[in-house]
Design an enzyme around this catalytic site. Structure first.
Site, PDB file in Angstrom:
ATOM      1  N   HIS A   1      -1.176  24.135 -15.311  1.00  0.00           N
ATOM      2  CA  HIS A   1      -0.398  24.532 -14.139  1.00  0.00           C
ATOM      3  C   HIS A   1       0.120  23.281 -13.457  1.00  0.00           C
ATOM      4  O   HIS A   1      -0.574  22.249 -13.414  1.00  0.00           O
ATOM      5  CB  HIS A   1      -1.265  25.344 -13.174  1.00  0.00           C
ATOM      6  CG  HIS A   1      -0.480  26.103 -12.151  1.00  0.00           C
ATOM      7  ND1 HIS A   1       0.011  25.513 -11.009  1.00  0.00           N
ATOM      8  CD2 HIS A   1      -0.095  27.408 -12.107  1.00  0.00           C
ATOM      9  CE1 HIS A   1       0.654  26.425 -10.296  1.00  0.00           C
ATOM     10  NE2 HIS A   1       0.613  27.569 -10.936  1.00  0.00           N
TER      11      HIS A   1
ATOM     12  N   ASP B   1      -2.096  33.606 -15.574  1.00  0.00           N
ATOM     13  CA  ASP B   1      -1.494  34.355 -16.675  1.00  0.00           C
ATOM     14  C   ASP B   1      -2.461  34.579 -17.832  1.00  0.00           C
ATOM     15  O   ASP B   1      -2.275  35.500 -18.628  1.00  0.00           O
ATOM     16  CB  ASP B   1      -0.257  33.625 -17.196  1.00  0.00           C
ATOM     17  CG  ASP B   1       0.826  33.497 -16.145  1.00  0.00           C
ATOM     18  OD1 ASP B   1       1.145  34.522 -15.518  1.00  0.00           O
ATOM     19  OD2 ASP B   1       1.347  32.384 -15.946  1.00  0.00           O
TER      20      ASP B   1
END
Length: 362
Positions: A244, A298
């Site tokens: 991320h 996710d």
């Protein structure tokens, strides 16, 4: 350069912490509901019991779609990208809304209608009839009811509720920025949300959860995880759902969703997918963790959505059904001190080039 100051969402990427209006995402996921979090993000306070009940009633009253939107969903090519259908349908909802309501009211209307839109299209393209909303159900419960025609179990409802809470906002990302650029021109809130949907459609923003699920399905069994992971890493290929831009440790949303992925996969009889995910996670963290690469939201959200009955192509629309709260909250905050967003570009081309008449060009 920051686009604005905000009191909505704070992310501590180094420590893996996320706050909505100062409240820890862990507390909100454990004790709150999507309706309460929407109220918090929009109104900058947690509701009392009377306020929450009134708010939930208002949301439930706005779930129905305009007739022309239902007609569109019935006649659109069933192979259409669900995000394209969502974008167009939201535009139609905006066209049908001729009220002089404020942005807050329009945001409530839109947030209430999007689940009806998503579930209707998934059912229509599966050859089934849309199911009208049930005003007696919570937002999360009604979402799942309209998808399957059956009232969800307590575990399913809570998993959906928490997933929506976790996706509601995430500070300044591509889709939120797109919404702000549009809003800064003093366009309407529907146009801003359409911009957010269009940005979220891009595979670099809204598709990682379906790619993570595809990875689990491709692996097939826990015994094949090690070979799969090492092969991808040796080819310098990404593991979907890992890494991320902000978090340099575990994404707190992934930690929360992991437990719900465990529960709903057990309930739905596909727990082997969760076992695959855990094994991928353990192996990848040992290999990549020292580089600050850990699971993000996710990694488990696609597994949760899939187990709850959503087709993978619809995962970004479910994401959007929650993030619309954050988009609109961020827009309302920005408009309190609006300035037209007019970024600069750095020119690297030629100047003073001689113009050549067309007849002399080779």
């Amino acid at each position: 350069m920051a686009v604005k100051e905000t009191s909505i969402t704070y992310i501590d990427g180094k420590m893996g912490r996320l706050f909505y209006r100062g409240y820890s995402i862990f507390d909100l996921a454990e004790f709150s509901s999507f309706e309460e979090v929407a109220f918090l993000l929009w109104k900058n306070k947690l509701p009392n019991m009377r306020e929450l009940e009134s708010f939930k009633k208002t949301m439930s009253e706005h779930r129905d779609l305009p007739d022309q939107v239902m007609e569109y969903l019935t006649n659109v090519d069933p192979s259409s990208n669900p995000m394209d259908v969502l974008r167009t349908a939201v535009s139609m909802i905006g066209t049908a809304d001729t009220s002089q309501d404020d942005i807050m009211t329009k945001s409530i209307k839109l947030t209430s209608k999007i689940p009806t839109l998503i579930t209707a299209f998934q059912r229509i393209r599966s050859g089934e009839q849309p199911i009208p909303p049930d005003p007696s159900l919570s937002h999360a419960s009604n979402f799942l009811y309209m998808l399957s025609g059956e009232k969800p179990t307590e575990i399913e409802e809570r998993a959906m509720d928490v997933a929506l809470i976790l996706h509601a906002d995430h500070e300044m990302n591509a889709s939120t920025f797109a919404c702000l650029v549009i809003a800064s021109t003093l366009s309407d809130i529907y146009s801003s949300v359409i911009g957010g949907i269009s940005a979220l459609k891009g595979p670099l923003h809204g598709a990682a959860n379906s790619e993570a699920l595809k990875m689990f399905l491709e692996i097939g069994s826990p015994e094949k995880v090690e070979e799969y992971v090492y092969k991808r890493l040796s080819r310098k290929e990404r593991l979907m759902g890992f890494g991320h831009r902000i978090y340099k440790t575990y994404d707190p949303r992934a930690i929360i969703l992991r437990s719900y992925a465990d529960k709903v996969t057990k309930l739905k009889g596909n727990h082997h997918l969760y076992e695959i995910a855990r094994k991928v996670e353990d192996l990848a963290v040992r290999t990549l963790g020292e580089k600050g690469i850990y699971p993000n939201v996710d990694f488990y959200s696609g597994l949760v959505f899939y187990s709850l009955g959503f087709s993978p192509g619809f995962f970004p629309t479910v994401f959007a059904s929650s993030r619309v709260v954050g988009w609109t909250a961020q827009v309302m905050e920005y408009l309190n001190d609006n300035r037209l967003i007019r970024p600069k570009a750095i020119y690297v081309g030629d100047v003073e080039k001689p113009y050549v008449p067309i007849e002399d060009r080779s």
